[in-house]
Design a protein around this motif. Structure first.
Motif, PDB file in Angstrom:
ATOM      1  N   ARG A   2       0.723  -1.068  -0.125  1.00  0.00           N
ATOM      2  CA  ARG A   2      -0.158   0.145  -0.210  1.00  0.00           C
ATOM      3  C   ARG A   2       0.830   1.332  -0.121  1.00  0.00           C
ATOM      4  O   ARG A   2       2.170   1.285   0.275  1.00  0.00           O
ATOM      5  CB  ARG A   2      -0.838  -0.111   1.380  1.00  0.00           C
ATOM      6  CG  ARG A   2      -1.966  -1.017   1.212  1.00  0.00           C
ATOM      7  CD  ARG A   2      -2.645  -0.998   2.406  1.00  0.00           C
ATOM      8  NE  ARG A   2      -1.891  -1.054   3.578  1.00  0.00           N
ATOM      9  CZ  ARG A   2      -2.358  -1.160   4.746  1.00  0.00           C
ATOM     10  NH1 ARG A   2      -3.498  -0.917   5.199  1.00  0.00           N
ATOM     11  NH2 ARG A   2      -1.355  -1.141   5.854  1.00  0.00           N
ATOM     12  N   PHE A   3       0.275   2.221  -0.239  1.00  0.00           N
ATOM     13  CA  PHE A   3       1.069   3.600  -0.449  1.00  0.00           C
ATOM     14  C   PHE A   3       1.481   3.915   0.888  1.00  0.00           C
ATOM     15  O   PHE A   3       2.679   4.549   1.016  1.00  0.00           O
ATOM     16  CB  PHE A   3      -0.009   4.671  -1.118  1.00  0.00           C
ATOM     17  CG  PHE A   3       0.787   6.119  -1.119  1.00  0.00           C
ATOM     18  CD1 PHE A   3       1.737   6.245  -1.932  1.00  0.00           C
ATOM     19  CD2 PHE A   3       0.420   7.012  -0.506  1.00  0.00           C
ATOM     20  CE1 PHE A   3       2.294   7.588  -2.231  1.00  0.00           C
ATOM     21  CE2 PHE A   3       0.962   8.141  -0.635  1.00  0.00           C
ATOM     22  CZ  PHE A   3       2.033   8.608  -1.388  1.00  0.00           C
ATOM     23  N   SER A   4       0.862   3.847   2.027  1.00  0.00           N
ATOM     24  CA  SER A   4       1.068   4.056   3.147  1.00  0.00           C
ATOM     25  C   SER A   4       2.435   3.121   3.702  1.00  0.00           C
ATOM     26  O   SER A   4       3.199   3.593   4.571  1.00  0.00           O
ATOM     27  CB  SER A   4       0.295   4.065   4.153  1.00  0.00           C
ATOM     28  OG  SER A   4      -0.400   2.714   4.441  1.00  0.00           O
ATOM     29  N   ASP A   5       2.432   2.147   3.352  1.00  0.00           N
ATOM     30  CA  ASP A   5       3.447   1.157   3.699  1.00  0.00           C
ATOM     31  C   ASP A   5       4.888   1.811   2.895  1.00  0.00           C
ATOM     32  O   ASP A   5       5.854   1.519   3.504  1.00  0.00           O
ATOM     33  CB  ASP A   5       3.173  -0.125   3.299  1.00  0.00           C
ATOM     34  CG  ASP A   5       2.281  -0.777   4.312  1.00  0.00           C
ATOM     35  OD1 ASP A   5       1.884  -0.578   5.086  1.00  0.00           O
ATOM     36  OD2 ASP A   5       1.609  -1.766   3.616  1.00  0.00           O
ATOM     37  N   PHE A   6       4.787   2.144   1.755  1.00  0.00           N
ATOM     38  CA  PHE A   6       5.659   2.690   1.135  1.00  0.00           C
ATOM     39  C   PHE A   6       6.418   3.790   1.402  1.00  0.00           C
ATOM     40  O   PHE A   6       7.532   3.838   1.677  1.00  0.00           O
ATOM     41  CB  PHE A   6       5.209   2.846  -0.465  1.00  0.00           C
ATOM     42  CG  PHE A   6       6.222   3.503  -1.441  1.00  0.00           C
ATOM     43  CD1 PHE A   6       7.426   2.749  -1.689  1.00  0.00           C
ATOM     44  CD2 PHE A   6       6.318   4.611  -1.930  1.00  0.00           C
ATOM     45  CE1 PHE A   6       8.380   3.275  -2.693  1.00  0.00           C
ATOM     46  CE2 PHE A   6       7.379   5.305  -2.548  1.00  0.00           C
ATOM     47  CZ  PHE A   6       8.456   4.235  -3.215  1.00  0.00           C
TER      48      PHE A   6
END
Length: 66
Positions: A2-6
């Motif tokens: 996910r974007f937040s993990d990135f």
């Protein structure tokens, strides 16, 4: 991923690099921040040490605010 993990991964890499630069490789910090002709100035290491303390305090404040 996910974007937040990135973003979290990039943030971890960024702060890990800063930790290495300002804590472990302090001699390199002076070489990066101060031009070669000014490194003989007695204030250069002092200014570099002050910057390391300031960066550490900012990181500590960010960590406490989370």
């Amino acid at each position: 991923m996910r974007f937040s993990d990135f973003i979290l991964l990039l943030n971890t890499l960024w702060f890990g690099g800063a930790f290495i630069q300002f804590s472990i490789a302090q001699g390199n910090t002076l070489k990066i921040l101060v031009p070669r002709e000014e490194r003989g100035n007695p204030l250069a290491p002092t200014g570099c040490d002050d910057l390391i303390v300031i960066v550490g305090q900012v990181g500590k404040q960010i960590g406490q605010s989370l």
